[in-house]
Design a protein around this motif. Structure first.
Motif, PDB file in Angstrom:
ATOM      1  N   ARG A 289       7.716   0.554   4.691  1.00 38.64           N
ATOM      2  CA  ARG A 289       9.041   0.410   4.098  1.00 38.64           C
ATOM      3  C   ARG A 289       9.866   1.667   4.370  1.00 38.64           C
ATOM      4  O   ARG A 289       9.335   2.711   4.736  1.00 38.64           O
TER       5      ARG A 289
ATOM      6  N   ASP B 129      13.985   0.759  -0.356  1.00 39.24           N
ATOM      7  CA  ASP B 129      13.924   1.373  -1.683  1.00 39.24           C
ATOM      8  C   ASP B 129      14.811   2.614  -1.687  1.00 39.24           C
ATOM      9  O   ASP B 129      15.062   3.222  -0.642  1.00 39.24           O
TER      10      ASP B 129
ATOM     11  N   PRO C  61       6.657   6.996  -5.349  1.00 38.56           N
ATOM     12  CA  PRO C  61       5.780   6.593  -4.248  1.00 38.56           C
ATOM     13  C   PRO C  61       6.598   6.075  -3.065  1.00 38.56           C
ATOM     14  O   PRO C  61       7.723   5.591  -3.239  1.00 38.56           O
ATOM     15  N   VAL C  62       6.019   6.186  -1.875  1.00 40.33           N
ATOM     16  CA  VAL C  62       6.618   5.616  -0.670  1.00 40.33           C
ATOM     17  C   VAL C  62       5.634   4.590  -0.126  1.00 40.33           C
ATOM     18  O   VAL C  62       4.519   4.946   0.274  1.00 40.33           O
ATOM     19  N   SER C  63       6.017   3.326  -0.125  1.00 41.53           N
ATOM     20  CA  SER C  63       5.123   2.251   0.291  1.00 41.53           C
ATOM     21  C   SER C  63       5.041   2.170   1.812  1.00 41.53           C
ATOM     22  O   SER C  63       6.040   2.394   2.515  1.00 41.53           O
ATOM     23  N   LYS C  64       3.875   1.839   2.291  1.00 39.28           N
ATOM     24  CA  LYS C  64       3.631   1.730   3.726  1.00 39.28           C
ATOM     25  C   LYS C  64       4.487   0.613   4.318  1.00 39.28           C
ATOM     26  O   LYS C  64       4.629  -0.458   3.751  1.00 39.28           O
TER      27      LYS C  64
ATOM     28  N   THR D 286       6.530   4.139   8.517  1.00 40.90           N
ATOM     29  CA  THR D 286       7.164   4.326   7.217  1.00 40.90           C
ATOM     30  C   THR D 286       8.188   5.441   7.367  1.00 40.90           C
ATOM     31  O   THR D 286       7.926   6.446   8.029  1.00 40.90           O
TER      32      THR D 286
ATOM     33  N   ASP E 216       2.616   9.561  -1.743  1.00 44.29           N
ATOM     34  CA  ASP E 216       2.793   9.525  -3.197  1.00 44.29           C
ATOM     35  C   ASP E 216       3.105  10.935  -3.692  1.00 44.29           C
ATOM     36  O   ASP E 216       2.254  11.838  -3.609  1.00 44.29           O
TER      37      ASP E 216
ATOM     38  N   GLU F 262       0.839  -1.193   0.000  1.00 45.21           N
ATOM     39  CA  GLU F 262       0.000   0.000   0.000  1.00 45.21           C
ATOM     40  C   GLU F 262       0.878   1.248   0.000  1.00 45.21           C
ATOM     41  O   GLU F 262       1.888   1.330   0.701  1.00 45.21           O
ATOM     42  N   THR F 263       0.502   2.232  -0.790  1.00 46.89           N
ATOM     43  CA  THR F 263       1.250   3.488  -0.858  1.00 46.89           C
ATOM     44  C   THR F 263       0.760   4.432   0.232  1.00 46.89           C
ATOM     45  O   THR F 263      -0.423   4.763   0.290  1.00 46.89           O
TER      46      THR F 263
ATOM     47  N   ARG G 245       3.888  13.306  -6.768  1.00 48.51           N
ATOM     48  CA  ARG G 245       3.627  13.279  -8.206  1.00 48.51           C
ATOM     49  C   ARG G 245       3.962  14.630  -8.836  1.00 48.51           C
ATOM     50  O   ARG G 245       3.393  15.659  -8.472  1.00 48.51           O
TER      51      ARG G 245
ATOM     52  N   ASP H 161      -4.024   9.774   0.931  1.00 41.73           N
ATOM     53  CA  ASP H 161      -4.967  10.323  -0.055  1.00 41.73           C
ATOM     54  C   ASP H 161      -5.300  11.789   0.142  1.00 41.73           C
ATOM     55  O   ASP H 161      -6.134  12.345  -0.583  1.00 41.73           O
TER      56      ASP H 161
END
Length: 681
Positions: free
Chosen positions: A39, A228, A34-37, A211, A10, A6-7, A12, A77
């Motif tokens: 991680r 990442d 993106p930065v994933s949850k 995160t 994000d 899950e992101t 953009r 979001d």
């Protein structure tokens, strides 16, 4: 197949400009990742590449002259760029927390840590003051601050640079944030505490499912901690991938150059460190083609005019380079990583003068004490000895043309020793001789003429610079203070700026307009201005990217070979000290516990503390992650120094004798000395 993570965050097409007198600086251009949850995302790149600007954009903490030109920053979001002040304040600190790069400027100097940490918990209305204090003390203990029950009532200036950073990390972790932003969180930390902080961040990620977005110049830290990696250069993202892809199969020439400049990857200490030729482009001017083209060793004519294509990876990462995609693709790119793609200069350092037998600097049995309480309070409390020994019985020599590295944990007294040598700190006992002349506690009027021959590079690159002076004035200030005649100050400023690879347009800037790495270069230029005989460098490469580290170290080696300079290098960076030092002294709790030739310190350490330092260095290889903390436990308090060996409380080999007696110094026939009853070799 597993489901995609899950992101949580994000970013953009983020673009940010800064309005300056020189024109608009396009600091960020179309930043997307993106930065994933759950991680850890590492952002790496040279100083001035825009890494910190990305963090401040997330929190809405950009400077007043910044303007977001476009893009989105989606956190759960919600677009952070369009969030109102009330919602932003509710998010900061609670859901998103931050560890700043410079703890001295990010912490309030007139408030003690207890008050600052209470303020962080101001939303916790269901907690009593005692409960808040208990939580703050426990967090300070968790990040390795000794005596947290008493030290929480102290102020930032009472802490060393490394301990201030630990306190900053404790404050950031206090609320258990969902997203932690860390801007160079271990820059001021020694390797043993760095390993503990790495484990602490891992535990946070595991226990709280947090995160983390981590900005760092330290490739070893990125490889050790991150899942990442985003590689940035001059305001653009040039490569994104998993940590294994970046470190084992880097695609972009800039990423490969960064890796190949890292001293930790280079075993041959007899040659100059590789550097990336050229400078970061002027971002006030329009950019065409590949942003890295002017410095790339593989560039083609089209690279300067044609936007590079995006070569996608199966993992979702990518690299922007003509060599990877499109009609210009090179089937032989990329070559193996051990093939240098950056300029390494001469194959070896300039021929070095053999150090003269007569010491340039000679310190014997130096003792520096600090008063803990005033005489009135000491009498009221019945304290017979209201002092602590920050430096105890230290002896060290530096000969002309010799580099001595002084290594140890934060708070071990390294900086205090350096300041005492330069007469910036009163010494209680011992001798300090410079060129045979006793200078300990010398009156300033007599000592000032000697300052031309003795210079210091200070640990805090920004705090040591006057905020009211331009870089040009700061670099030439030593020449004016000492009344150097017949010198063109403007020409000298440009010469010194070239020497430390500081672009000439930066001469008109002020310290607050510089990144940490750029400010460090100014400090190096100031120290070199008068061509001194002895330089005491306190963390000379801290905050510098690996390429500039190589440039500074090569420069210092050249100057030493040409002028016979003596260096006393105070540093936490063991890969750096291995490359530049002839001898290394290991300091712990104010005492030197081991001293010897650099090669022997790394190959056959005698003291268990030295072994722990050498084994605890993060390696720029995610397959060689540390599986345990080299040194556990807390550094003993100077207020309660152990009766026997200072390291006995943390030493895995300690015996009863170690806890009862203080070991003396034993020197072997080869000059390798140690203070240990049971040496390892």
């Amino acid at each position: 197949m597993g489901t995609a993570p899950e992101t949580l965050l994000d970013i953009r097409n983020l673009s940010v400009d800064f309005r300056t007198a020189r024109g608009r600086v396009k600091a960020l251009r179309d930043i997307t990742f993106p930065v994933s949850k759950g991680r850890i995302m590492g952002i790496v790149g040279e100083s001035g590449s825009g890494k910190s600007t990305v963090l401040w954009s997330i929190l809405g903490l950009l400077a007043g002259n910044a303007e977001v030109m476009g893009g989105e920053i989606l956190f759960q979001d919600d677009d952070m760029l369009r969030m109102g002040p009330t919602a932003m304040r509710a998010t900061r600190g609670e859901d998103i927390s931050v560890v700043f790069q410079d703890p001295m400027t990010s912490q309030i100097p007139v408030l003690n840590y207890a008050r600052q940490m209470f303020d962080i918990l101001y939303r916790r209305r269901n907690m009593t003051k005692a409960e808040k204090r208990k939580a703050a003390v426990e967090m300070m203990r968790k990040v390795g601050i000794p005596d947290p029950e008493s030290r929480i009532d102290q102020y930032p200036h009472h802490f060393s640079g490394g301990m201030r950073q630990r306190a900053g990390i404790a404050m950031a972790l206090l609320t258990g944030p969902k997203l932690l932003l860390a801007d160079e969180p271990t820059t001021a930390l020694d390797v043993t505490m760095e390993a503990q902080i790495i484990n602490l961040l891992r535990e946070l990620q595991s226990d709280l499912e947090a995160t983390i977005v981590l900005v760092s110049h330290n490739l070893g830290l990125i490889a050790e901690l991150c899942d990442d990696v985003v590689v940035m250069y001059a305001g653009e993202v040039v490569e994104v991938g998993t940590v294994h892809e970046i470190f084992h199969n880097a695609q972009h020439p800039y990423t490969r150059a960064l890796l190949e400049c890292d001293p930790a990857r280079i075993s041959d200490v007899s040659r100059k460190l590789p550097v990336i030729p050229g400078d970061i482009p002027d971002l006030t001017k329009p950019q065409q083609g590949c942003i890295f083209a002017s410095r790339c060793q593989r560039r083609m004519p089209e690279c300067r005019t044609v936007e590079p294509p995006k070569a996608m990876r199966a993992s979702g990462g990518y690299a922007n380079c003509h060599l990877l995609e499109g009609p210009l693709r090179d089937p032989d790119w990329p070559p193996p990583l051990d093939v240098l793609t950056v300029r390494s200069g001469e194959s070896s350092v300039a021929e070095k003068r053999e150090p003269d037998g007569t010491p340039l600097l000679e310190v014997e049995d130096l003792n520096v004490r600090f008063r803990t309480v005033g005489p009135v309070k000491a009498k009221m409390r019945g304290i017979e000895d209201p002092f602590v020994d920050a430096v105890l019985d230290v002896s060290i020599k530096v000969r002309p043309g010799e580099t001595v590295g002084l290594v140890g944990e934060s708070g071990s007294g390294k900086t205090t020793l350096g300041r005492t040598v330069l007469n910036l700190q009163h010494a209680e006992g011992g001798t300090v001789r410079f060129e045979g002349q006793e200078i300990r506690n010398m009156p300033e009027a007599r000592f000032k003429p000697l300052r031309r021959d003795m210079a210091m590079m200070f640990q805090d690159p920004i705090g040591s610079l006057s905020p009211r002076k331009s870089v040009r004035a700061l670099i030439t200030e030593p020449l004016q203070v000492h009344g150097v005649k017949g010198v063109d100050l403007d020409a000298e400023a440009e010469r010194l700026a070239d020497m430390v690879r500081l672009p000439k347009p930066f001469l008109t800037r002020y310290p607050h307009e510089l990144s940490g790495g750029q400010a460090r270069r100014v400090g190096v230029a100031r120290a070199l201005a008068l061509n001194p005989k002895l330089i005491i460098a306190d963390e000379p490469t801290a905050g510098l990217d690996v390429s500039v580290q190589g440039e500074v170290l090569n420069l210092m080696a050249d100057l030493q070979a040409e002028h016979g300079l003596g260096y006393l290098i105070i540093t936490h960076n063991l890969p750096v000290v291995r490359h530049i030092s002839d001898r290394i002294a290991i300091m712990y709790l104010g005492r030197i516990v081991e001293e010897g030739r650099a090669s022997e310190i790394f190959s056959k350490p005698l003291h268990p503390y030295t072994q722990a330092l050498v084994e605890g260095v993060p390696q720029p290889d995610p397959d060689k992650r540390l599986t345990h903390v080299a040194v556990k436990g807390e550094v003993p308090s100077l207020l309660n120094r152990p009766k026997g060996c200072d390291f006995a409380t943390r030493c895995p080999y300690a015996q009863d004798r170690c806890r009862a007696e203080k070991p003396g110094h034993e020197t072997r026939a080869d000059g390798h000395s140690h203070a240990c009853f049971f040496p390892l070799h």
